[in-house]
Structure formats: structure tokens, C-alpha cells
Write a protein that holds these residues in place. Structure first.
Motif, PDB file in Angstrom:
ATOM      1  N   VAL A 183       0.182  -2.388  12.016  1.00 54.57           N
ATOM      2  CA  VAL A 183       0.505  -2.354  10.583  1.00 54.57           C
ATOM      3  C   VAL A 183      -0.494  -3.175   9.784  1.00 54.57           C
ATOM      4  CG1 VAL A 183       2.227  -3.019   8.864  1.00 54.57           C
ATOM      5  CG2 VAL A 183       2.944  -1.903  10.979  1.00 54.57           C
ATOM      6  N   LEU A 184      -0.772  -4.393  10.227  1.00 53.65           N
ATOM      7  CA  LEU A 184      -1.703  -5.255   9.514  1.00 53.65           C
ATOM      8  C   LEU A 184      -3.121  -4.696   9.555  1.00 53.65           C
ATOM      9  CD1 LEU A 184      -0.429  -8.760  10.663  1.00 53.65           C
ATOM     10  CD2 LEU A 184      -0.293  -7.799   8.372  1.00 53.65           C
ATOM     11  N   ALA A 185      -3.541  -4.177  10.705  1.00 56.70           N
ATOM     12  CA  ALA A 185      -4.892  -3.621  10.828  1.00 56.70           C
ATOM     13  C   ALA A 185      -5.079  -2.434   9.896  1.00 56.70           C
ATOM     14  CB  ALA A 185      -5.164  -3.210  12.272  1.00 56.70           C
ATOM     15  N   PHE A 186      -4.046  -1.625   9.726  1.00 58.52           N
ATOM     16  CA  PHE A 186      -4.142  -0.469   8.835  1.00 58.52           C
ATOM     17  C   PHE A 186      -4.370  -0.914   7.397  1.00 58.52           C
ATOM     18  CE2 PHE A 186      -2.324   3.236   6.544  1.00 58.52           C
ATOM     19  CZ  PHE A 186      -3.177   4.204   7.055  1.00 58.52           C
ATOM     20  N   GLY A 187      -3.723  -2.007   6.999  1.00 62.38           N
ATOM     21  CA  GLY A 187      -3.936  -2.515   5.651  1.00 62.38           C
ATOM     22  C   GLY A 187      -5.343  -3.050   5.439  1.00 62.38           C
ATOM     23  N   PHE A 188      -5.875  -3.795   6.423  1.00 60.02           N
ATOM     24  CA  PHE A 188      -7.245  -4.300   6.325  1.00 60.02           C
ATOM     25  C   PHE A 188      -8.269  -3.171   6.428  1.00 60.02           C
ATOM     26  CE2 PHE A 188      -5.295  -8.348   7.876  1.00 60.02           C
ATOM     27  CZ  PHE A 188      -5.668  -9.134   6.800  1.00 60.02           C
ATOM     28  N   LEU A 189      -7.969  -2.180   7.249  1.00 59.38           N
ATOM     29  CA  LEU A 189      -8.916  -1.100   7.517  1.00 59.38           C
ATOM     30  C   LEU A 189      -9.320  -0.377   6.245  1.00 59.38           C
ATOM     31  CD1 LEU A 189     -10.359   0.737   9.616  1.00 59.38           C
ATOM     32  CD2 LEU A 189      -8.263   2.105   9.690  1.00 59.38           C
ATOM     33  N   ALA A 190      -8.369  -0.097   5.387  1.00 57.21           N
ATOM     34  CA  ALA A 190      -8.658   0.648   4.168  1.00 57.21           C
ATOM     35  C   ALA A 190      -9.674  -0.088   3.289  1.00 57.21           C
ATOM     36  CB  ALA A 190      -7.364   0.892   3.391  1.00 57.21           C
ATOM     37  N   VAL A 191      -9.515  -1.385   3.160  1.00 55.57           N
ATOM     38  CA  VAL A 191     -10.421  -2.171   2.325  1.00 55.57           C
ATOM     39  C   VAL A 191     -11.804  -2.257   2.958  1.00 55.57           C
ATOM     40  CG1 VAL A 191     -10.804  -4.422   1.257  1.00 55.57           C
ATOM     41  CG2 VAL A 191      -8.488  -3.482   1.409  1.00 55.57           C
ATOM     42  N   TYR A 193      -7.286   5.903   1.215  1.00 58.14           N
ATOM     43  CA  TYR A 193      -6.363   5.974   0.082  1.00 58.14           C
ATOM     44  C   TYR A 193      -4.918   5.798   0.541  1.00 58.14           C
ATOM     45  CZ  TYR A 193     -10.240   7.730  -2.740  1.00 58.14           C
ATOM     46  OH  TYR A 193     -11.430   7.858  -3.409  1.00 58.14           O
ATOM     47  N   VAL A 194      -4.594   6.391   1.686  1.00 57.03           N
ATOM     48  CA  VAL A 194      -3.251   6.220   2.238  1.00 57.03           C
ATOM     49  C   VAL A 194      -3.028   4.767   2.621  1.00 57.03           C
ATOM     50  CG1 VAL A 194      -1.733   6.827   4.159  1.00 57.03           C
ATOM     51  CG2 VAL A 194      -3.090   8.610   3.038  1.00 57.03           C
ATOM     52  N   GLY A 195      -4.048   4.146   3.233  1.00 57.20           N
ATOM     53  CA  GLY A 195      -3.924   2.750   3.632  1.00 57.20           C
ATOM     54  C   GLY A 195      -3.745   1.809   2.463  1.00 57.20           C
ATOM     55  N   ILE A 196      -4.394   2.118   1.349  1.00 60.16           N
ATOM     56  CA  ILE A 196      -4.269   1.271   0.165  1.00 60.16           C
ATOM     57  C   ILE A 196      -2.933   1.492  -0.536  1.00 60.16           C
ATOM     58  CG2 ILE A 196      -5.238   0.820  -2.128  1.00 60.16           C
ATOM     59  CD1 ILE A 196      -7.980   1.487  -0.990  1.00 60.16           C
ATOM     60  N   SER A 197      -2.446   2.731  -0.520  1.00 60.72           N
ATOM     61  CA  SER A 197      -1.266   3.093  -1.302  1.00 60.72           C
ATOM     62  C   SER A 197       0.049   2.820  -0.584  1.00 60.72           C
ATOM     63  CB  SER A 197      -1.337   4.585  -1.677  1.00 60.72           C
ATOM     64  OG  SER A 197      -2.540   4.881  -2.363  1.00 60.72           O
ATOM     65  N   LEU A 256       3.116  -1.830   3.266  1.00 58.99           N
ATOM     66  CA  LEU A 256       3.109  -2.188   4.679  1.00 58.99           C
ATOM     67  C   LEU A 256       4.520  -2.255   5.263  1.00 58.99           C
ATOM     68  CD1 LEU A 256       0.291  -4.895   4.926  1.00 58.99           C
ATOM     69  CD2 LEU A 256       0.177  -2.449   5.395  1.00 58.99           C
ATOM     70  N   PHE A 257       5.493  -2.684   4.459  1.00 60.29           N
ATOM     71  CA  PHE A 257       6.848  -2.778   5.003  1.00 60.29           C
ATOM     72  C   PHE A 257       7.393  -1.381   5.323  1.00 60.29           C
ATOM     73  CE2 PHE A 257       7.753  -2.094   0.524  1.00 60.29           C
ATOM     74  CZ  PHE A 257       8.865  -1.282   0.539  1.00 60.29           C
ATOM     75  N   TRP A 258       7.021  -0.375   4.508  1.00 65.44           N
ATOM     76  CA  TRP A 258       7.468   0.988   4.773  1.00 65.44           C
ATOM     77  C   TRP A 258       6.811   1.533   6.042  1.00 65.44           C
ATOM     78  CZ3 TRP A 258       5.057   5.775   5.089  1.00 65.44           C
ATOM     79  CH2 TRP A 258       5.906   6.888   5.076  1.00 65.44           C
ATOM     80  N   LEU A 259       5.522   1.260   6.190  1.00 66.01           N
ATOM     81  CA  LEU A 259       4.824   1.689   7.408  1.00 66.01           C
ATOM     82  C   LEU A 259       5.418   1.007   8.634  1.00 66.01           C
ATOM     83  CD1 LEU A 259       2.502   3.202   8.785  1.00 66.01           C
ATOM     84  CD2 LEU A 259       1.024   1.243   8.264  1.00 66.01           C
ATOM     85  N   ALA A 260       5.761  -0.275   8.503  1.00 60.57           N
ATOM     86  CA  ALA A 260       6.357  -1.007   9.622  1.00 60.57           C
ATOM     87  C   ALA A 260       7.691  -0.395  10.028  1.00 60.57           C
ATOM     88  CB  ALA A 260       6.527  -2.475   9.238  1.00 60.57           C
ATOM     89  N   ILE A 261       8.525  -0.080   9.040  1.00 61.46           N
ATOM     90  CA  ILE A 261       9.829   0.529   9.336  1.00 61.46           C
ATOM     91  C   ILE A 261       9.645   1.903   9.979  1.00 61.46           C
ATOM     92  CG2 ILE A 261      11.944   1.433   8.284  1.00 61.46           C
ATOM     93  CD1 ILE A 261      11.698  -0.787   6.201  1.00 61.46           C
TER      94      ILE A 261
END
Length: 316
Positions: free
Chosen positions: A188-196, A137-141, A144-149
């Protein structure tokens, strides 16, 4: 299988034609003027119109599209309005950087998502499932730009462990330096894919645990670990094939935000530069290239489905 490949490739042509029309129309309807990139404060109106004429932007939109389409049919994606370089050459020059970053991110996400999804599905509604669901849920919500920063702030600025931008250190040409620069954007990118991926694998695992072959394995005395990672995992991997096929388009466009934040010299940053300059030949080239990869990725997924599950061949 050969008939399927021929049929899908034949469907590609009208699909790409439709995509090009929609993309070109959206670019033309967007606010902004590419000519403004060349305008100086002391420039006269006649000079501005001369620039517009030289770029071919004084013609109707449909004429511009037809001219672009003629160039495409001749194997040419056109030239950039900003730097006057061939669009195809710019895409191919930046493709390795984006493809390497996306491949590492997708590979890392799959390796982590498979065990997490299996454990979550096997422990449905228990604390491991709830904890993994919270992570997804965190990964989906989380943007990515905020996580990157956030990662740049902690690991680059505060701790000085990793570089915050670029692909290489000036004067350093080693592969280790490239890997070090790629850790943060890849994470950062892996975290976004991981959630899905975890959500898909969890759902598939829950369905597979209700199948008869699982009950048979339990009757033979197989351990829970053996059933989960030796038998269930084979069937759970089928949805991953579809996700990987759909991720092919992301090899071009999926890292736009991340590449911009980390100034990674890939196609994503090229696309952002083209958006700011209203460089529609580059935008059209990136969109078309991404569409081709997405279509080929779905075709590859269909082929892999046939090898992974022979029953699909008979159904087709």
C-alpha cells in the motif's frame, strides 16, 4: 561542503522552534480535553479539577509551552498524559517497526519507478507512456486507506493468503512471519510513493533525451537501451535523491493511516492513539522528531547531490 553542513544545522534551531510553536498552538486550538480520558460517570467536579491540576492543564497555554520547552532543552520530551511513560522511549520503541516498513516501501517504489519512469519518458505520448500515466494517476487519486481495505478483503479475507493485521502471529517469533505480515502494508505504501516517483523520473527523462550527449551517443551507434539505462539513468537519479531526502519525515508520520488500518505497531498508530486521547506531549514529540528527520534528510540530499554531480560543489 563543511560550511554548508554547519550553516544548515544552524538554521535548524529556529526552524524547529517555529514548528514547535505552531504545533502546540494547533493542539491547543483543537476540540477535545485530555482530562476526559480519566473521567468516570460518578466522578465529582472537584476530582476532575484535581486531575487537571496534576497534569498541569489548568495553567495558561503559554505556561504549558514554556514548561514543555524547558523539558526539551534538558533532553526530555516529557511524559504521556495517558500512560505516563516517557515520550522519547515510546517513539524509540516503535521507530524500528515504522522505519522498517517505510524503508521497504520506499525501496520497492524506487526499484519499480526507475524503469517505469524511463520507459514512459522514452515513449512520450505513446501507448506505454499512456498506460504508465494511467497507473500513476490511479496511485495519486486512490486513498491509501481504501486500497488497504481492498487488499485486506481480497488477500486476507477471501483468499486467506496473507494476515490482515499486526506485525507478528501470536507465539511466532520468526523473521518470515514479520515479512508475511508486512507484505500488504508495504504494498500500500509503495503504491503511494510509486506514483510520485514515476512522474518525476518521466519528466526528467524527457528533458535528458533532448541533451547533446544523447545525440552524440546515437551518432556513435549506441542502442536505445544503452542510452536509456546507462547514460540517461545517471542524470535521472538526481531528482530521486531529493525525493528520498523529503521522504525522511515519512519514516515517522508517513504510515499513520496505513499502520492504523493494519494495526501495525509503529509510530503512526502511536500518533493516532495520541490524537484520540489529546495526548499533546506525544504529539509534540512525534512532530518534532519527524521535523528533525526531514531536515536531516534534506541535508543528506544536498550532500549526496555533491557526490552525484561534482558541478554542484563548484556552484555552492
Amino acid at each position: 561542503m563543511r560550511q554548508l553542513i554547519v550553516k544548515r544545522l544552524a538554521q535548524t534551531i529556529p526552524m524547529l522552534f517555529f514548528v514547535s510553536i505552531v504545533c502546540f498552538a494547533m493542539i491547543k486550538l483543537a476540540p477535545g480535553d485530555p482530562v476526559m480520558s480519566f473521567v468516570t460517570p460518578n466522578m465529582h467536579a472537584e476530582d476532575i479539577e484535581r486531575i487537571r491540576h496534576n497534569l498541569g492543564l489548568d495553567q495558561p497555554a503559554y505556561v504549558q509551552y514554556v514548561q514543555w520547552l524547558k523539558q526539551l532543552l534538558s533532553g526530555n520530551l516529557g511524559y504521556s498524559l495517558i500512560n505516563h511513560q516517557p515520550v522519547l522511549d515510546q517513539i524509540l520503541d516503535r521507530l524500528p517497526a515504522t522505519a522498517g516498513l517505510m524503508a521497504c516501501a520506499i525501496g520497492l517504489a524506487v526499484m519499480i519507478a526507475i524503469p517505469l519512469g524511463l520507459v514512459a519518458g522514452a515513449n512520450r505520448n505513446r501507448w506505454p507512456d499512456k498506460l504508465i500515466n494511467l497507473i500513476t494517476y490511479v496511485g495519486i487519486s486512490v486513498p491509501l486507506f481504501w486500497l488497504a481495505i481492498l487488499l485486506i478483503y481480497f488477500f486476507a479475507i477471501k483468499m486467506h493468503w496473507l494476515p490482515s493485521m499486526g506485525m507478528r502471529t501470536i507465539g511466532v517469533q520468526s523473521a518470515a512471519d514479520v515479512l508475511k505480515h508486512g507484505i500488504l502494508p508495504c504494498t500500500v505504501l509503495a503504491f503511494g510513493f510509486l506514483a510520485v516517483y514515476v512522474r518525476y523520473i518521466r519528466s526528467s527523462t524527457i528533458g535528458q533525451l533532448k541533451e547533446e550527449y544523447v545525440l552524440i551517443q546515437k551518432a556513435f551507434g549506441s542502442s536505445r537501451y544503452t542510452i536509456l539505462f546507462r547514460h540517461v539513468m545517471k542524470h535521472v537519479l538526481l531528482p530521486i535523491i531529493t525525493l528520498l531526502g523529503m521522504s525522511m519525515g515519512d519514516l515517522v508520520t508517513g504510515a499513520i493511516v496505513t499502520e492504523t488500518v493494519f494495526t501495525w505497531p509503529g509510530i503512526g498508530s502511536l500518533g493516532m492513539t495520541a490524537v484520540r486521547g489529546m495526548d499533546y506531549p506525544v504529539l509534540m514529540g512525534i512532530t518534532l522528531f519527524s521535523s528533525v528527520l526531514l531536515i536531516l534528510g534534506n541535508l543528506l540530499a544536498d550532500i549526496l547531490y555533491g557526490f552525484a554531480d561534482p558541478r554542484i560543489k563548484t556552484m555552492r
